[in-house]
Motif scaffolding. Sequence first.
Motif, PDB file in Angstrom:
ATOM      1  N   MET A 169      -5.788   7.760   0.339  1.00  0.00           N
ATOM      2  CA  MET A 169      -4.961   7.169  -0.528  1.00  0.00           C
ATOM      3  C   MET A 169      -5.256   7.539  -1.907  1.00  0.00           C
ATOM      4  O   MET A 169      -6.309   7.516  -2.236  1.00  0.00           O
ATOM      5  CB  MET A 169      -4.850   5.512  -0.190  1.00  0.00           C
ATOM      6  CG  MET A 169      -4.017   5.225   0.915  1.00  0.00           C
ATOM      7  SD  MET A 169      -2.305   5.245   0.572  1.00  0.00           S
ATOM      8  CE  MET A 169      -1.797   4.824   2.157  1.00  0.00           C
ATOM      9  N   PRO A 170      -4.211   7.911  -2.732  1.00  0.00           N
ATOM     10  CA  PRO A 170      -4.586   8.637  -4.015  1.00  0.00           C
ATOM     11  C   PRO A 170      -4.893   7.625  -5.300  1.00  0.00           C
ATOM     12  O   PRO A 170      -4.618   7.496  -6.318  1.00  0.00           O
ATOM     13  CB  PRO A 170      -3.322   9.322  -4.383  1.00  0.00           C
ATOM     14  CG  PRO A 170      -2.266   8.480  -3.563  1.00  0.00           C
ATOM     15  CD  PRO A 170      -2.786   7.939  -2.511  1.00  0.00           C
ATOM     16  N   LEU A 220       0.844  -1.056   0.048  1.00  0.00           N
ATOM     17  CA  LEU A 220      -0.022  -0.058   0.029  1.00  0.00           C
ATOM     18  C   LEU A 220       0.812   1.154  -0.104  1.00  0.00           C
ATOM     19  O   LEU A 220       0.522   2.189  -0.697  1.00  0.00           O
ATOM     20  CB  LEU A 220      -0.922   0.125   1.262  1.00  0.00           C
ATOM     21  CG  LEU A 220      -2.011  -1.090   1.299  1.00  0.00           C
ATOM     22  CD1 LEU A 220      -2.890  -0.992   2.631  1.00  0.00           C
ATOM     23  CD2 LEU A 220      -3.027  -0.453   0.064  1.00  0.00           C
ATOM     24  N   GLU A 221       1.924   1.064   0.805  1.00  0.00           N
ATOM     25  CA  GLU A 221       2.964   2.358   0.927  1.00  0.00           C
ATOM     26  C   GLU A 221       3.503   2.568  -0.605  1.00  0.00           C
ATOM     27  O   GLU A 221       3.638   3.882  -0.802  1.00  0.00           O
ATOM     28  CB  GLU A 221       3.940   2.162   2.094  1.00  0.00           C
ATOM     29  CG  GLU A 221       3.280   2.288   3.128  1.00  0.00           C
ATOM     30  CD  GLU A 221       4.212   2.161   4.411  1.00  0.00           C
ATOM     31  OE1 GLU A 221       3.672   2.506   5.652  1.00  0.00           O
ATOM     32  OE2 GLU A 221       5.355   1.686   4.213  1.00  0.00           O
ATOM     33  N   VAL A 222       4.077   1.551  -1.344  1.00  0.00           N
ATOM     34  CA  VAL A 222       4.570   1.747  -2.430  1.00  0.00           C
ATOM     35  C   VAL A 222       3.527   2.223  -3.418  1.00  0.00           C
ATOM     36  O   VAL A 222       3.701   2.963  -4.425  1.00  0.00           O
ATOM     37  CB  VAL A 222       4.968   0.244  -2.955  1.00  0.00           C
ATOM     38  CG1 VAL A 222       5.457   0.202  -4.364  1.00  0.00           C
ATOM     39  CG2 VAL A 222       6.229  -0.420  -2.142  1.00  0.00           C
ATOM     40  N   ALA A 223       2.147   1.697  -3.424  1.00  0.00           N
ATOM     41  CA  ALA A 223       1.355   2.319  -4.370  1.00  0.00           C
ATOM     42  C   ALA A 223       1.164   3.671  -4.297  1.00  0.00           C
ATOM     43  O   ALA A 223       0.822   4.392  -5.028  1.00  0.00           O
ATOM     44  CB  ALA A 223      -0.137   1.540  -3.851  1.00  0.00           C
ATOM     45  N   GLU A 224       1.074   4.100  -2.989  1.00  0.00           N
ATOM     46  CA  GLU A 224       1.071   5.726  -2.635  1.00  0.00           C
ATOM     47  C   GLU A 224       2.416   6.340  -3.189  1.00  0.00           C
ATOM     48  O   GLU A 224       2.188   7.278  -3.927  1.00  0.00           O
ATOM     49  CB  GLU A 224       0.941   5.815  -1.146  1.00  0.00           C
ATOM     50  CG  GLU A 224       0.626   7.439  -0.785  1.00  0.00           C
ATOM     51  CD  GLU A 224       0.595   7.791   0.445  1.00  0.00           C
ATOM     52  OE1 GLU A 224       1.181   6.844   1.479  1.00  0.00           O
ATOM     53  OE2 GLU A 224      -0.084   8.777   1.004  1.00  0.00           O
ATOM     54  N   GLU A 225       3.403   5.871  -2.796  1.00  0.00           N
ATOM     55  CA  GLU A 225       4.844   6.586  -3.062  1.00  0.00           C
ATOM     56  C   GLU A 225       4.907   6.580  -4.666  1.00  0.00           C
ATOM     57  O   GLU A 225       5.242   7.711  -5.195  1.00  0.00           O
ATOM     58  CB  GLU A 225       5.869   6.114  -2.530  1.00  0.00           C
ATOM     59  CG  GLU A 225       5.978   6.557  -0.939  1.00  0.00           C
ATOM     60  CD  GLU A 225       6.715   5.845  -0.150  1.00  0.00           C
ATOM     61  OE1 GLU A 225       7.852   5.868  -0.652  1.00  0.00           O
ATOM     62  OE2 GLU A 225       6.721   5.530   1.042  1.00  0.00           O
ATOM     63  N   LYS A 243      -2.742   3.678  -9.592  1.00  0.00           N
ATOM     64  CA  LYS A 243      -3.974   4.056  -9.715  1.00  0.00           C
ATOM     65  C   LYS A 243      -5.073   2.908  -8.995  1.00  0.00           C
ATOM     66  O   LYS A 243      -6.092   3.222  -8.975  1.00  0.00           O
ATOM     67  CB  LYS A 243      -4.669   4.457 -10.948  1.00  0.00           C
ATOM     68  CG  LYS A 243      -3.559   5.702 -11.407  1.00  0.00           C
ATOM     69  CD  LYS A 243      -4.369   6.062 -13.150  1.00  0.00           C
ATOM     70  CE  LYS A 243      -3.970   7.489 -13.205  1.00  0.00           C
ATOM     71  NZ  LYS A 243      -2.498   7.828 -12.893  1.00  0.00           N
ATOM     72  N   ALA A 244      -4.529   1.752  -9.162  1.00  0.00           N
ATOM     73  CA  ALA A 244      -5.246   0.725  -8.674  1.00  0.00           C
ATOM     74  C   ALA A 244      -4.598  -0.424  -7.660  1.00  0.00           C
ATOM     75  O   ALA A 244      -3.532  -0.682  -7.902  1.00  0.00           O
ATOM     76  CB  ALA A 244      -5.691  -0.098 -10.124  1.00  0.00           C
ATOM     77  N   PHE A 245      -5.419  -0.959  -6.901  1.00  0.00           N
ATOM     78  CA  PHE A 245      -4.768  -2.024  -5.848  1.00  0.00           C
ATOM     79  C   PHE A 245      -5.917  -3.231  -5.849  1.00  0.00           C
ATOM     80  O   PHE A 245      -7.030  -2.799  -5.494  1.00  0.00           O
ATOM     81  CB  PHE A 245      -4.558  -1.290  -4.560  1.00  0.00           C
ATOM     82  CG  PHE A 245      -3.623  -2.135  -3.716  1.00  0.00           C
ATOM     83  CD1 PHE A 245      -2.257  -2.148  -3.345  1.00  0.00           C
ATOM     84  CD2 PHE A 245      -4.476  -3.211  -2.896  1.00  0.00           C
ATOM     85  CE1 PHE A 245      -1.747  -2.893  -2.767  1.00  0.00           C
ATOM     86  CE2 PHE A 245      -3.683  -4.155  -2.046  1.00  0.00           C
ATOM     87  CZ  PHE A 245      -2.359  -3.917  -1.908  1.00  0.00           C
ATOM     88  N   VAL A 246      -5.473  -4.413  -5.969  1.00  0.00           N
ATOM     89  CA  VAL A 246      -6.314  -5.618  -6.140  1.00  0.00           C
ATOM     90  C   VAL A 246      -5.773  -6.114  -4.722  1.00  0.00           C
ATOM     91  O   VAL A 246      -4.678  -6.815  -4.866  1.00  0.00           O
ATOM     92  CB  VAL A 246      -6.469  -6.458  -7.194  1.00  0.00           C
ATOM     93  CG1 VAL A 246      -7.564  -7.418  -7.026  1.00  0.00           C
ATOM     94  CG2 VAL A 246      -6.988  -5.471  -8.450  1.00  0.00           C
TER      95      VAL A 246
END
Length: 341
Positions: free
Chosen positions: A171-172, A111-116, A120-123
């Motif tokens: 979270m963006p 999740l932190e990597v997705a933010e940094e 746009k998408a997380f499953v």
Amino acid sequence: MEKKILVAGGLGYIGSHTCVQLREAGYHPVIVDNLSNSEVSVLDGLEKIIGERLPFYEADCQDKEALIGICKKEPGIVGIINFAAYKAVGESVEKPLSYYRNNLNVLISLLEVAEECRMKAFVFSSSCTVYGEAEIQPVTEETPILPATSPYGNTKQIAEEIITDAIHAGMPFKAILLRYFNPIGAHPSAMIGELPRGVPQNLLPYVCQTAAGIRKELKIFGNDYDTPDGTCIRDYIDINDLANAHVKAIDRMLEVKEAPNVEAFNIGTGRGVSVLEIVKTFEKVNGLTLPYSFAPRREGDIEKIWADPKKALNVLGWKATRSLDDTLKSTWKWQMRLQEK
Ligand SMILES: NC(=O)c1ccc[n+]([C@@H]2O[C@H](COP(=O)([O-])OP(=O)(O)OC[C@H]3O[C@@H](n4cnc5c(N)ncnc54)[C@H](O)[C@@H]3O)[C@@H](O)[C@H]2O)c1
């Protein structure tokens, strides 16, 4: 620019089949796996199916810095699918800390990597275990979540809460929680499939190993449940159909601006099938006789559960398409290929 998807745990059973579907849909999977429950040879099977070698990084997905390094080397990653987790229910009872550490640390790092990395998408790979022994079948996404009966199940519930809290905090990116029912089968080419280690805990690998003579006899736990033939009922979903749901989830998060920031979907067929029906159908479609006997109920097993998958159809445009016969044929074809190896 190419749309890349970071597939955490992408050499595992569900991850590898999802890589095939992602590539067929025009996405470019970037696999990260620490090989704790998979083999690097899965890449060869994927190459035979897809016709290209997928990028693979051997790393622990708890290691945020390693993940950020991979994202820098692979510009264009727009989303993450998190398959990386330990998944054996029984083992989680014996080693709860190892399960909480791995499954939750991986999630938080991703999740932190997705933010940094401005994804746009997380499953997230969730499970129907979150519903426990629900009173009413089939279960919908509104069915109450019951207290988990194992540390493994608890990691799924906590993970869903962590993701929901993080998204609510701004979270963006968007997140989709896919609640899988019981994945079975293999790719029809038999180039990839499930690789059980040790004594299989799931029905189909055990059925296959019994049919192949590796195990003497299949034990069916309980034939006195309140079901038509007395054996437990589950919703068995073909692995290729399940994999396709991830593509639909990614499509939605990338393309539908007004979609909610976090959503959960049941991924099942909508049909409950008993253990005995699976055994009989496996025998019929593969022309085999399976030695089996009934044993007492196994602690922790729920009597019956199957999905109401209407939300996935209406919102994601996804539904299961493969027949049980075809799925059970592919399962046996994969077992025969495993024997050749
Ligand atoms: N198979 C099922 O019946 C089922 C049902 C519901 C939910 N799920 C969930 O789906 C996901 C995938 O399941 P699967 O059946 O493909 O399992 P799997 O064990 O085949 O795949 C998981 C992969 O993640 C890798 N991995 C684990 N920890 C890692 C880490 N710290 N860093 C990097 N890689 C790591 C493993 O090596 C493996 O390749 C899991 O989260 C599982 O809990 C599975």
